[in-house]
Design a protein around this motif. Structure first.
Motif, PDB file in Angstrom:
ATOM      1  N   ALA A  37      36.061  37.099  17.491  1.00  0.00           N
ATOM      2  CA  ALA A  37      36.655  37.201  16.152  1.00  0.00           C
ATOM      3  C   ALA A  37      36.119  38.424  15.412  1.00  0.00           C
ATOM      4  O   ALA A  37      36.882  39.137  14.754  1.00  0.00           O
ATOM      5  N   TYR A  38      34.823  38.675  15.531  1.00  0.00           N
ATOM      6  CA  TYR A  38      34.248  39.859  14.890  1.00  0.00           C
ATOM      7  C   TYR A  38      34.808  41.143  15.512  1.00  0.00           C
ATOM      8  O   TYR A  38      35.022  42.137  14.809  1.00  0.00           O
ATOM      9  N   ALA A  39      35.051  41.122  16.808  1.00  0.00           N
ATOM     10  CA  ALA A  39      35.661  42.292  17.454  1.00  0.00           C
ATOM     11  C   ALA A  39      37.049  42.545  16.879  1.00  0.00           C
ATOM     12  O   ALA A  39      37.407  43.692  16.601  1.00  0.00           O
ATOM     13  N   PHE A  46      28.111  42.640  14.210  1.00  0.00           N
ATOM     14  CA  PHE A  46      28.175  41.180  14.237  1.00  0.00           C
ATOM     15  C   PHE A  46      28.575  40.682  15.626  1.00  0.00           C
ATOM     16  O   PHE A  46      28.030  39.690  16.122  1.00  0.00           O
ATOM     17  N   ALA A  47      29.530  41.380  16.248  1.00  0.00           N
ATOM     18  CA  ALA A  47      29.952  40.995  17.599  1.00  0.00           C
ATOM     19  C   ALA A  47      28.775  41.109  18.567  1.00  0.00           C
ATOM     20  O   ALA A  47      28.507  40.189  19.352  1.00  0.00           O
ATOM     21  N   ARG A  62      30.893  43.463  27.513  1.00  0.00           N
ATOM     22  CA  ARG A  62      31.241  44.874  27.309  1.00  0.00           C
ATOM     23  C   ARG A  62      32.647  45.015  26.755  1.00  0.00           C
ATOM     24  O   ARG A  62      32.894  45.828  25.856  1.00  0.00           O
ATOM     25  N   ASP A  63      33.567  44.230  27.269  1.00  0.00           N
ATOM     26  CA  ASP A  63      34.949  44.309  26.792  1.00  0.00           C
ATOM     27  C   ASP A  63      35.040  43.952  25.309  1.00  0.00           C
ATOM     28  O   ASP A  63      35.696  44.659  24.527  1.00  0.00           O
ATOM     29  N   ILE A  64      34.389  42.895  24.915  1.00  0.00           N
ATOM     30  CA  ILE A  64      34.427  42.459  23.511  1.00  0.00           C
ATOM     31  C   ILE A  64      33.747  43.496  22.612  1.00  0.00           C
ATOM     32  O   ILE A  64      34.272  43.867  21.557  1.00  0.00           O
ATOM     33  N   PHE A  65      32.597  43.989  23.041  1.00  0.00           N
ATOM     34  CA  PHE A  65      31.844  44.954  22.244  1.00  0.00           C
ATOM     35  C   PHE A  65      32.633  46.268  22.089  1.00  0.00           C
ATOM     36  O   PHE A  65      32.740  46.814  20.987  1.00  0.00           O
ATOM     37  N   ALA A  66      33.205  46.747  23.170  1.00  0.00           N
ATOM     38  CA  ALA A  66      34.008  47.980  23.109  1.00  0.00           C
ATOM     39  C   ALA A  66      35.226  47.773  22.216  1.00  0.00           C
ATOM     40  O   ALA A  66      35.585  48.652  21.418  1.00  0.00           O
ATOM     41  N   ARG A  67      35.839  46.611  22.317  1.00  0.00           N
ATOM     42  CA  ARG A  67      37.019  46.319  21.488  1.00  0.00           C
ATOM     43  C   ARG A  67      36.671  46.315  20.002  1.00  0.00           C
ATOM     44  O   ARG A  67      37.462  46.730  19.160  1.00  0.00           O
ATOM     45  N   ALA A  68      35.454  45.885  19.670  1.00  0.00           N
ATOM     46  CA  ALA A  68      35.014  45.906  18.268  1.00  0.00           C
ATOM     47  C   ALA A  68      34.964  47.338  17.744  1.00  0.00           C
ATOM     48  O   ALA A  68      35.419  47.617  16.628  1.00  0.00           O
TER      49      ALA A  68
END
Length: 124
Positions: A37-39, A46-47, A62-68
């Motif tokens: 959700a943060y991403a 936050f993510a 990594r996918d979630i962090f990069a998307r953020a």
């Protein structure tokens, strides 16, 4: 030898974010869902805090962090365009921040440490 997600990114995060994420996890929230959700909101700090505290595959993290970072770049570009229309002039420094976020996302996807500074320029 490849570094783990935790090894690559734990040191870039302010402990305040980790404490807040810990509090949320103690209240029973799903850490991975929060990170996702943060991403979507373009909030990489936050993510990342939630991603460092949950058990999930590094590739997913990594996918979630990069998307953020990518989402924050999109939001920053939108802000720059709105400022341009409102004030009738460009805002190159705002655009530069979006470019830095895109570079950070690319570094995360490449399993590299995030390097945001321009320290490579030296004068002798």
């Amino acid at each position: 030898m490849s570094s783990s997600f935790d090894e690559l990114y734990r040191n870039i995060l302010n402990t305040v974010f980790l404490e807040r994420a810990r509090q949320q996890l103690e209240q029973g929230v799903d850490g991975l869902a929060c990170a996702d959700a943060y991403a979507d909101q373009g909030k990489p700090d936050f993510a990342l805090a939630h991603l460092l505290l949950v058990d999930a595959p590094d590739e997913m993290k990594r996918d979630i962090f990069a998307r953020a970072y990518e989402r924050r770049a999109e939001l920053t570009d939108e802000k720059a365009e709105a400022f341009d229309k409102q004030f009738h002039r460009p805002f190159p420094l705002v655009k530069l921040e979006a470019q830095k976020d895109r570079m950070s996302a690319q570094q995360v996807r490449q399993k590299k440490r995030i390097r945001r500074g321009a320290k490579s320029l030296t004068v002798n």
